[in-house]
Design an enzyme around this catalytic site. Structure first.
Site, PDB file in Angstrom:
ATOM      1  N   ILE A  44      31.345  39.352  62.449  1.00 38.64           N
ATOM      2  CA  ILE A  44      32.276  40.333  61.877  1.00 38.64           C
ATOM      3  C   ILE A  44      32.614  39.984  60.442  1.00 38.64           C
ATOM      4  CG2 ILE A  44      34.595  41.310  62.063  1.00 38.64           C
ATOM      5  CD1 ILE A  44      34.187  41.095  65.093  1.00 38.64           C
ATOM      6  N   CYS A  45      32.767  38.682  60.163  1.00 35.97           N
ATOM      7  CA  CYS A  45      33.039  38.277  58.783  1.00 35.97           C
ATOM      8  C   CYS A  45      31.904  38.711  57.880  1.00 35.97           C
ATOM      9  CB  CYS A  45      33.215  36.768  58.684  1.00 35.97           C
ATOM     10  SG  CYS A  45      34.610  36.172  59.640  1.00 35.97           S
ATOM     11  N   SER A  46      30.680  38.578  58.380  1.00 36.87           N
ATOM     12  CA  SER A  46      29.538  38.971  57.564  1.00 36.87           C
ATOM     13  C   SER A  46      29.569  40.467  57.287  1.00 36.87           C
ATOM     14  CB  SER A  46      28.227  38.605  58.268  1.00 36.87           C
ATOM     15  OG  SER A  46      28.170  37.219  58.468  1.00 36.87           O
TER      16      SER A  46
END
Lengths: 156, 172
Positions: A44-46
């Site tokens: 999700i961070c990516s």
């Protein structure tokens, strides 16, 4: 508690590359979007940072610079940024671990990571908007763009 | 649930009836594999419901992730200047694995565009601005991934890659 609108943004001085540090004070006269995220490489961070990377032009048009920040090391940041072709700095809140995240009220003590949160800091170092997002959800760029628009309106 | 911030307007590329009770807006990237997979499903849906559905295509090119997405979007907008937007849109998705500048020129020839005019339009700032406006509008409507759909102005999250899930856009 996450720092709210009208609070002064706490100063920081963190590694952005293995041999370079960035301070909030370096960006006086510019708006700063400070995006805390849990971990380099996580899906999700990516997704979130990829989207912000695609949105840089719109941020720049609003006189705003984007800084990502997590507790990962400067070496992890270097590899992550190169692998994803990010065109904005990633700050390493690594030593003492999570100190800046704590000051902004977005440290997750259980997992030992930053929470997913965004702060929009104005030209004078005052927080104009902050947002704490559920860890599992990509917050998108909608909120930041709307907050930047509001800042422009307030100026007029 | 996210709301479509930019209403359907005359600048949009549409397929189907302008008076349809259902309006499906798709934010898509020409190089995104999921968009490539949804392309035939959208076509099938439009073919089955041409009187009750209006499909609207909007650009959401992720330029960093998909370097050919923007050149492809520009090619489709340039083709629109010769009233062949959908022909270019379709040929791009049908050959998505082979996107390159050279091939976009081949596609332009294949769909019968005036190449001189196409080459000039392809580089025009006006078309680039139009695509960036689509992208900006998408961001403001909460789009982060492609494809993202809106049905009658509300984000449509039911689509899971299957035709059946897409067809809820008609029946829900």
């Amino acid at each position: 508690m996450i720092l709210q609108k009208d609070s002064p943004a706490p100063e920081f001085n963190l590694y952005s590359t293995p041999d370079q540090r960035l301070k909030l004070g370096d960006f006086k006269g510019q708006r700063v979007i400070l995006a805390f995220y849990p971990a380099d490489w996580s899906p999700i961070c990516s997704d979130e940072l990829n989207l912000f990377n695609e949105t840089l032009k719109l941020f720049t048009a609003k006189n705003a610079v984007l800084l990502g920040i997590s507790v990962d090391s400067k070496w992890s940041h270097l590899a992550f940024a190169q692998s994803r072709k990010f065109h904005f700095p990633l700050l390493s809140d690594f030593e003492p671990k999570g100190e800046v995240s704590r000051q902004y009220g977005v440290y997750n003590d259980v997992d030992g990571e930053s929470k997913r949160a965004i702060f929009l800091i104005d030209e004078h170092g005052i927080i104009q908007w902050s947002y704490l997002s559920p860890d599992g959800i990509n917050p998108g760029a909608e909120g930041i763009l709307a907050a930047l628009d509001d800042m422009d309106k307030a100026k007029k | 649930m996210a709301i479509l911030k930019v209403p359907v307007n005359a600048q949009d590329h549409t397929l189907g009836s302008l008076h349809a009770p259902r309006v499906l807006v798709g934010y898509c990237d020409y190089q995104c594999p999921d968009c490539g997979d949804s392309y035939p499903l959208i076509k099938e849906l439009i073919a089955k419901h041409e009187h009750s559905l209006l499909f609207v295509f909007r650009n959401f090119p992720k330029q960093e992730k998909h370097p050919m997405a923007l050149p492809a979007a520009l090619a489709a907008e340039a083709a629109a200047r010769q009233s062949k937007f959908w022909e270019m849109h379709d040929i791009i998705y049908e050959n998505q694995d082979e996107l390159s500048i050279e091939n976009l020129l081949v596609f332009a020839t294949e769909i019968g565009l005036n190449i001189q005019q196409f080459a000039a339009d392809w580089k025009s700032q006006e078309l680039l601005t139009k695509i960036e406006k689509d992208f900006d509008g998408g961001l403001r409507s909460g789009v982060s991934e492609t494809p993202t759909f809106f049905v009658n102005g509300h984000q449509f999250d039911e689509f899971d890659g299957s035709y059946e899930s897409l067809s809820y856009a008609i029946s829900m």
